[in-house]
Design an enzyme around this catalytic site. Structure first.
Site, short mmCIF file in Angstrom:
data_model
loop_
_atom_site.label_atom_id
_atom_site.label_comp_id
_atom_site.label_asym_id
_atom_site.label_seq_id
_atom_site.Cartn_x
_atom_site.Cartn_y
_atom_site.Cartn_z
N CYS A 104 0.84 -1.20 0.00
CA CYS A 104 0.00 0.00 0.00
C CYS A 104 0.88 1.25 0.00
CB CYS A 104 -0.96 -0.01 1.19
SG CYS A 104 -0.16 -0.09 2.82
N SER A 136 -7.05 0.00 10.53
CA SER A 136 -6.98 -0.52 9.17
C SER A 136 -5.82 -1.50 9.00
CB SER A 136 -6.81 0.63 8.17
OG SER A 136 -5.54 1.23 8.29
N THR A 141 -1.46 -7.67 8.01
CA THR A 141 -0.63 -6.47 7.90
C THR A 141 0.42 -6.45 9.00
OG1 THR A 141 -2.40 -5.19 6.87
CG2 THR A 141 -0.63 -3.95 7.93
#
Length: 264
Positions: A104, A136, A141
């Site tokens: 990202c 998020s 992640t």
């Protein structure tokens, strides 16, 4: 589902209790929770596979799908396949089977880095600092932070041509949650600021074609000898909240890459 070129035939997860699977099912998409095994059973029904699992799982998935004649688009930070940033090189990757969407932070910073480099000015050093909301940053992640940093730095060096690069990720616990923000620092000998600003504005318009929430917070500015640019990535707010622009930007880039392949 908004695409004029793609149709979602399957949404396959690895957790039977996944809220995402429930959401997809309500949209009328065929769903299953049995992961890569289920995909292999129906591989002849699909042309493109988007893998948004984890860096570790993607390595296995890439091995299973190798040579199957499918376009595999890697949304994990696993360092496999060929790096793809739609505004930079998507149109040149027509024969690549495994597209690596970097990270990202890569999708947020690399268009800016490319905009700086394409002016013909040599980049001596590049640093990309991304800040995302803790809400998020899911389990995958957090598990893949090391892979994120390593893959982002490799891509920064590849696309910038700079001999030295650095990637930093900040996970911000602030409440209310913050939007994704990415700051790009570059050391450039005698930078032409007017030319750099024009190039970045052109790039901004190109990214916004597939990521409307991509905006410029600070145009290229010369601060303490460094060229500094800051962008924000705000999501569409469909299933994920709008502040999760870090997830939206790589998803949007992956969809655009698949569309580019279909158009070509």
């Amino acid at each position: 589902m908004r695409s004029s070129y793609l149709r979602c035939d399957y949404f396959i997860g690895r957790n039977q209790q996944s809220a995402g699977l429930d959401y997809a099912a309500k949209l009328g998409v065929r769903c299953d929770h049995r992961g890569i095994d289920k995909l292999v059973e129906h591989l002849d029904e699909v042309d493109v596979v988007f893998d948004a699992s984890s860096a570790q799982a993607h390595v296995q998935h890439a091995q299973v799908l190798e040579g199957q004649g499918k376009l595999l688009i890697n949304l994990t930070p696993a360092d496999t396949g060929v790096w793809c940033v739609p505004t930079i090189n998507s149109s040149t990757l027509r024969d690549v089977e495994n597209l690596n969407m970097v990270t990202c932070g890569g999708q947020a910073s690399l268009p800016i880095v490319h905009a700086l480099r394409r002016t013909g000015q040599h980049l001596n050093y590049v640093e990309a600092v991304s800040s995302i909301s803790a809400r998020s940053a899911g389990a995958a992640t957090r598990l893949n932070v090391n892979e994120y940093l390593c893959t982002t730095e490799k891509a920064l060096k590849h696309f910038s041509g700079a001999p030295s690069v650095k990637s930093i990720l900040n996970i911000n616990p602030a409440d209310p949650p913050v939007d994704m923000q990415t700051t790009v620092f570059a050391l450039i000998d005698k930078p032409d600021m007017a030319e750099l600003r024009h190039s970045v504005r052109v790039m901004l318009d190109q990214v916004r074609q597939y990521m409307p929430g991509y905006s410029l917070i600070m145009e290229p500015s010369l601060i303490d000898g460094k060229v500094v640019t800051m962008v924000r990535a705000r999501g569409a707010g469909d299933y994920l909240p709008a502040y999760a622009g870090n997830l939206d930007i790589i998803t949007s880039a992956a969809v655009r890459a698949a569309e580019d392949r279909c158009r070509n």
